[in-house]
Design a protein around this motif. Sequence first.
Motif, mmCIF file in Angstrom:
data_model
loop_
_atom_site.group_PDB
_atom_site.id
_atom_site.type_symbol
_atom_site.label_atom_id
_atom_site.label_comp_id
_atom_site.label_asym_id
_atom_site.label_seq_id
_atom_site.Cartn_x
_atom_site.Cartn_y
_atom_site.Cartn_z
ATOM 1 N N ASP A 59 0.782 -1.246 0.000
ATOM 2 C CA ASP A 59 0.000 0.000 0.000
ATOM 3 C C ASP A 59 0.805 1.283 0.000
ATOM 4 O O ASP A 59 0.230 2.367 0.115
ATOM 5 N N GLY A 60 2.125 1.227 -0.131
ATOM 6 C CA GLY A 60 2.905 2.446 -0.223
ATOM 7 C C GLY A 60 3.010 2.928 -1.664
ATOM 8 O O GLY A 60 2.429 2.320 -2.566
ATOM 9 N N SER A 62 4.017 6.128 1.086
ATOM 10 C CA SER A 62 3.211 6.988 1.945
ATOM 11 C C SER A 62 4.143 7.855 2.791
ATOM 12 O O SER A 62 5.365 7.794 2.664
ATOM 13 N N ILE A 84 1.187 0.947 -4.659
ATOM 14 C CA ILE A 84 -0.047 1.389 -5.305
ATOM 15 C C ILE A 84 0.335 2.488 -6.300
ATOM 16 O O ILE A 84 0.899 3.519 -5.919
ATOM 17 N N ASN A 86 -1.244 4.836 -8.028
ATOM 18 C CA ASN A 86 -1.699 6.223 -7.910
ATOM 19 C C ASN A 86 -1.225 6.909 -6.631
ATOM 20 O O ASN A 86 -1.526 8.080 -6.401
ATOM 21 N N GLU A 87 -0.474 6.178 -5.801
ATOM 22 C CA GLU A 87 0.167 6.793 -4.640
ATOM 23 C C GLU A 87 1.580 7.279 -4.975
ATOM 24 O O GLU A 87 2.229 7.935 -4.153
ATOM 25 N N THR A 89 2.967 9.775 -6.326
ATOM 26 C CA THR A 89 2.791 11.165 -6.730
ATOM 27 C C THR A 89 4.163 11.792 -6.985
ATOM 28 O O THR A 89 5.189 11.251 -6.540
ATOM 29 N N ARG A 92 6.509 11.978 -4.176
ATOM 30 C CA ARG A 92 6.951 10.705 -3.595
ATOM 31 C C ARG A 92 7.884 9.916 -4.514
ATOM 32 O O ARG A 92 8.304 8.813 -4.159
ATOM 33 N N CYS A 112 -5.245 1.297 -8.368
ATOM 34 C CA CYS A 112 -6.316 2.028 -7.685
ATOM 35 C C CYS A 112 -6.706 1.448 -6.325
ATOM 36 O O CYS A 112 -7.225 2.159 -5.476
ATOM 37 N N HIS A 113 -6.492 0.158 -6.118
ATOM 38 C CA HIS A 113 -6.894 -0.557 -4.899
ATOM 39 C C HIS A 113 -8.398 -0.424 -4.629
ATOM 40 O O HIS A 113 -8.833 -0.364 -3.467
ATOM 41 N N SER A 217 1.004 2.425 4.647
ATOM 42 C CA SER A 217 0.041 3.433 4.210
ATOM 43 C C SER A 217 0.013 4.545 5.239
ATOM 44 O O SER A 217 0.675 4.461 6.285
ATOM 45 N N ALA A 218 -0.736 5.581 4.957
ATOM 46 C CA ALA A 218 -0.705 6.777 5.806
ATOM 47 C C ALA A 218 -1.120 6.500 7.248
ATOM 48 O O ALA A 218 -0.706 7.215 8.165
#
Length: 257
Positions: A59-60, A62, A84, A86-87, A89, A92, A112-113, A217-218
């Motif tokens: 999930d990173g 983040s 992920i 779309n994470e 950015t 990042r 997208c998860h 993740s966050a």
Amino acid sequence: MRKTIYIICLCLLSVLMYCEMEYNLRGSNTSGLYVPTPFFASQVKAENEKKTAYLTFDDGPSENTRKILETLQEKKAVATFFLIGNEITPERENIVKQTVAQGNAVGVHTYCHEKNKLYSSAEGFFEDFEQASKAIQTVTGKVPKLHRFPWGSNNGYVSSYVDTLHEKLQDMGVRSYDWNVSGEDSIGGTVAQSTIFQNVKKDVTRYQQPIILLHDSATMKNTAAVLGEIIDYIRDEGYEFDTLDNREEYMFPASWR
């Protein structure tokens, strides 16, 4: 304490070897050659078999990734990050580059998860996969060859046609990985550091090659905070750390679906 126990075990193994040699040399083996019994051979194999742990983070990237990387570097350990798309950015991108530069591996988790989009069909799955793969390649310069199904390969959204997806991924040279140890750090709300640690501790030593599921993740601040303690425990149990690009593929048994 564990070091003392380890030394005692080595001494006992040496004594066992000596007794085995004496038995063989004085027994029916008149040639003077040492022939280990099956029991002794199995003990030596178990003692010498390499124990390798594979830390993985889903999930990173983040805001917690940097802390995780700092701990890995401090503890001289490596891990595999399933990202992920779309994470990733613009702000990042450097953290993804740092992840690879430190010797860690990165793979595709999803773009997208979103289960309804990701697992709507085989076509939807591979559209999502390609988006995530390109996002990673753009930053790292390499096509990712590692993959993890969101919610695992036996989840109810994909289990009826996961074999078809898996075969195509293999044809693409992509290896998929589930896990056999979980920190359960994403179950429900905020999970306490002590709970995450105990969840890993209770299962990790059951395997010679544990694949440990954690999340980046966050909301996973407790995971990042307890990581050092997890690494210390696993290393004290005699494991080395490596990335999944150096391990054969692992997926949940079909009987679990």
